[in-house]
Design an enzyme around this catalytic site. Structure first.
Site, PDB file in Angstrom:
ATOM      1  N   GLU A 163      51.667  48.081  18.864  1.00 34.65           N
ATOM      2  CA  GLU A 163      50.478  48.119  18.075  1.00 34.65           C
ATOM      3  C   GLU A 163      50.475  48.941  16.624  1.00 34.65           C
ATOM      4  OE1 GLU A 163      47.211  49.232  20.147  1.00 34.65           O
ATOM      5  OE2 GLU A 163      47.039  47.633  21.720  1.00 34.65           O
ATOM      6  N   GLU A 353      49.645  44.386  27.336  1.00 33.62           N
ATOM      7  CA  GLU A 353      48.470  45.231  28.041  1.00 33.62           C
ATOM      8  C   GLU A 353      47.066  44.708  28.127  1.00 33.62           C
ATOM      9  OE1 GLU A 353      47.853  48.556  25.745  1.00 33.62           O
ATOM     10  OE2 GLU A 353      49.845  49.168  24.978  1.00 33.62           O
TER      11      GLU A 353
END
Ligand code: GCO
Length: 452
Positions: A163, A353
């Site tokens: 991320e 995720e």
């Protein structure tokens, strides 16, 4: 209806969020260690000094994963546990911890998926300019080489960076995450370029040195917009918006990161909008960034939305279902994001995720009943199945997170885990959702389609 037999049913965590032992066995400080001691930035003044004490309890945690039949565990490595100063002398005890953890996983029949960087940047390198310094590319490559030499005889799956949208966007644009800075746009753009270069150089290092044939990706948080309807023009509008450069933030964009990686060039709209704030691109940079990858790793929790709206962002409305984080529950985000990402980049997808924070507690019967999490998983997995039925190759689903843990600036109040953690005693309690996930895996997903 079932998922394919070799589907990677996994669960994830990240070093700073679970390990604790922040000063143990030679580990160096990272920016989260350093900037959370003052109690000023994180809810209740909390930090990851102890967290879930996974550093000492990893064998117990792996045994729990094994009992649930989890196929793979996505873990991240603490760079400063391995290289206390980010570069230079290796901390052998730090490497040994990860070698022992990998061995424990393999002995339990669990595939280790390694994320090289999940936000816990070495403090010593931060003081040398961090991602703003182009040397950061070589620092990351050196760290990667040390890890690959130590673990690639047993590890096959690698994610370079987790991320960048969040650790750059929150860490250096809006200042809500460590190191809590708000930098000028030109500097943010330069950091993004060095992160992309670091990703590319790490891919090159893994390809050149891995002992076991590697499968390499990253873990981006690039959800797409959900169309208002399935009408072609609504779908096209959502697709366009999903990849357009939204200048309210440089980091929180999709194509800004993925186009350089898969196309070897920044998106034209970003170049136009940023103008002279674009980073300096040297000869060979874009070739380095666009090293071939084996999968597109994506974290998806909700549909992309323009949060500038004063009332309701897309997919939200008065009284809409939300998680403990306040995020709207939008399972269709999995279908539409995978559809748009696969159409644009053409890579097999790994959900790196997906999960939900819920106000869990241990109830009078000693169990943690979390029907909301189970329903959330069913809804999202049904949309994932729909994407696969529509021809999108998905190699696996990774639930965030295996256990409750340190949720960054939110601290420990937000519980995402399949396993409940009592932070006073470090006792683990498998939640009903953890047993549900066991049944999902054992049935190749069949129970996802039961309404009860
Ligand atoms: C992220 C991070 C995780 C978070 C999780 C819940 O995706 O933000 O990878 O570290 O804890 O997503 O916010």
């Amino acid at each position: 209806m079932r998922f394919k037999k070799d589907f990677l049913w996994g669960a994830a965590s990240a070093s700073y969020q679970v390990e604790g032992a922040y000063l143990e066995d030679g580990k160096g400080l990272n920016i989260w260690d350093a900037y959370t001691q003052d109690g000023g930035h994180v809810m209740h003044g909390e930090n990851g000094n102890v967290a879930c004490d996974h550093y000492h309890r990893f064998r117990e945690d792996v045994a729990i994963m094994k009992s649930l039949g989890i196929k793979d565990y996505r873990l991240s490595l603490s760079w400063s546990r391995i290289l206390p100063n980010g570069i230079g002398k290796v901390n052998e005890k730090g490497l040994q911890f990860y070698s022992d953890l990998v061995d424990e996983l393999l002995a339990a029949g669990i595939e280790p998926l390694i994320t090289l960087f999940h936000w816990d940047y070495p403090l010593a390198l931060h003081h040398k300019g961090g991602w703003l310094n182009r040397e950061s590319v070589d620092w990351f490559a050196t760290y990667t080489k040390i890890v690959v030499d130590a673990l690639s005889d047993r590890v096959q799956y690698w994610m370079t960076i987790n991320e960048p949208q969040v650790f750059i966007g929150n860490g250096y644009e809006n200042g809500s995450f460590a190191p809590f800075l708000k930098l000028p746009q030109a500097e943010v753009a330069r950091m993004c370029h060095h992160v992309l270069l670091s990703h590319g150089k790490a891919v090159q290092v893994i390809r050149e040195n891995a002992k076991k044939s590697p499968k390499i990706g990253f873990a981006m948080v690039t959800p797409c917009y959900t169309p208002k309807s399935e009408a072609p023009n609504d779908v096209e509008q959502a697709r366009q918006k999903s990849f357009a450069f939204d200048s309210t933030s440089i980091a929180f964009n999709n194509a800004w990161w993925a186009d350089p990686i898969f196309f070897g060039k920044y998106p034209e709209d970003a170049v136009q909008i940023l103008g002279n704030k674009m980073p300096e691109i040297l000869d060979g940079d874009m070739e380095m960034i666009s090293q071939p990858l084996d999968f597109y790793g994506v974290n998806i929790y909700e549909s992309r939305a323009n949060y500038a709206s004063k009332t309701y962002a897309e997919n939200t409305y008065l009284g809409c279902p939300r998680t403990q984080m306040g995020w709207p529950i939008t399972p269709e985000a999995l279908y539409w994001s995978l559809k748009f990402l696969y159409e644009r980049y053409g890579k097999p997808i790994l959900i790196t995720e997906n999960g939900i924070a819920v106000t869990d507690w241990v109830q009078l019967d000693g169990k943690v009943h979390d029907p909301q999490r189970m329903d959330y998983m069913k809804q999202y997995l049904r949309e994932l199945y729909r994407a696969m039925q529509n021809g999108i190759p998905v190699i696996g689903y990774t639930y965030w997170s295996i256990m409750d843990n340190f949720e960054w600036a939110s601290g420990y109040d937000k519980r995402f885990g399949l396993v409940y953690v009592n932070y006073q005693t470090q006792e683990r309690t498998i939640k009903d959702s953890g047993y549900f996930y066991r049944d999902v895996i054992a049935s190749d997903g069949k129970v996802v389609f039961a309404d009860s």
